[in-house]
Design a protein around this motif. Sequence first.
Motif, PDB file in Angstrom:
ATOM      1  N   GLN A  66       1.985   1.099  -4.917  1.00  8.84           N
ATOM      2  CA  GLN A  66       1.039   0.882  -3.819  1.00  8.84           C
ATOM      3  C   GLN A  66      -0.391   0.751  -4.338  1.00  8.84           C
ATOM      4  OE1 GLN A  66       1.554   3.842  -0.761  1.00  8.84           O
ATOM      5  NE2 GLN A  66       3.715   3.354  -0.442  1.00  8.84           N
ATOM      6  N   CYS A 123      -0.662  -3.935   2.402  1.00  8.38           N
ATOM      7  CA  CYS A 123      -0.256  -2.584   2.761  1.00  8.38           C
ATOM      8  C   CYS A 123       0.961  -2.635   3.672  1.00  8.38           C
ATOM      9  CB  CYS A 123      -1.391  -1.855   3.481  1.00  8.38           C
ATOM     10  SG  CYS A 123      -2.750  -1.368   2.399  1.00  8.38           S
ATOM     11  N   SER A 125       2.894   2.856   3.858  1.00  9.60           N
ATOM     12  CA  SER A 125       2.014   3.067   2.706  1.00  9.60           C
ATOM     13  C   SER A 125       1.251   4.374   2.857  1.00  9.60           C
ATOM     14  CB  SER A 125       1.040   1.898   2.557  1.00  9.60           C
ATOM     15  OG  SER A 125       0.227   1.783   3.709  1.00  9.60           O
ATOM     16  N   CYS A 170      -6.064   1.824   2.099  1.00  6.69           N
ATOM     17  CA  CYS A 170      -6.099   0.370   2.196  1.00  6.69           C
ATOM     18  C   CYS A 170      -7.486  -0.079   2.663  1.00  6.69           C
ATOM     19  CB  CYS A 170      -5.046  -0.137   3.183  1.00  6.69           C
ATOM     20  SG  CYS A 170      -3.353   0.326   2.753  1.00  6.69           S
ATOM     21  N   TYR A 196      -4.088  -2.905  -0.582  1.00  3.59           N
ATOM     22  CA  TYR A 196      -4.293  -1.634  -1.279  1.00  3.59           C
ATOM     23  C   TYR A 196      -5.646  -1.623  -1.970  1.00  3.59           C
ATOM     24  CZ  TYR A 196       0.701  -0.954  -0.549  1.00  3.59           C
ATOM     25  OH  TYR A 196       1.945  -0.819   0.015  1.00  3.59           O
TER      26      TYR A 196
END
Length: 266
Positions: A141, A162, A166, A170, A192
């Motif tokens: 991520q 994202c 997640s 972000c 991300y």
Amino acid sequence: MGKVNVCLKRSYVIVISLIAVASALLLGGTLFNHGYYHQNEEVEETLLTAIHAMYIISTITLALTITGVYGACKEKKWALIVFAVGMILGCLFMIFIEVIGLAVRPEMAEGLKMQYLRKLPLNNATESFIDTMDDIQIHLQCCGLDQGYLDWGYHIPQSCLCGEESTNPCVAAPRDSNLFEHVVDDQPIMIYNESCIPLLIAHQMESMHTLCGIILGITLLWILSVVLCIFILCRLNKKEDIPVVVYSPQAKAGNYTALTDAAEYT
């Protein structure tokens, strides 16, 4: 030669049997990895050296365990001595590897960072590395290597988007990126925010800690086998107390003659 306690012998055989199974699994895994990486012509020399080292370690350990089982079952001192000396040297080697691994962690982290930084800029990277980066960004991520999504320039991949589950922070993607080419509304596209290098290094260090823990567990198992082997050798070297036969003048034929005479009158 003294007698070995049955429980001691069984404990020793069980411990070295576990070592033998682990060595056989290590040898099988090394063969599989060697065959897998043999198909890749760009295998690093360090990886081949590690594979050859695994061959040597697993083979020698398996041979020592076979010798140790033979020595315990047949009560052969020379086989037990060979096992004990070989495993002591192996324990010293494993402890040395453990200390070296703990000492080179900072240098290893810096080397990994420099290795990934050489891949920049990402828009000029090879297709195979871009595919690798897609897997890394989805799994960890993250987006980009050093400066986040800026490392990708205009072409930000879909793997930076994202997901619904997640956990990492972000941010909104820049409007002048390729992600907005086919978007007609003003809804932001979240990508991300964290770069991948810190997460990659943390992941590698965690794997190294796990490896060090495995090595420590194997070393303790080897030490236990050496201790049990030394106990068996001590039992074999212990002399049994044999009762001394002493002539007694009281053991005369006359005593038995009296008994015989008494039996004749009955």
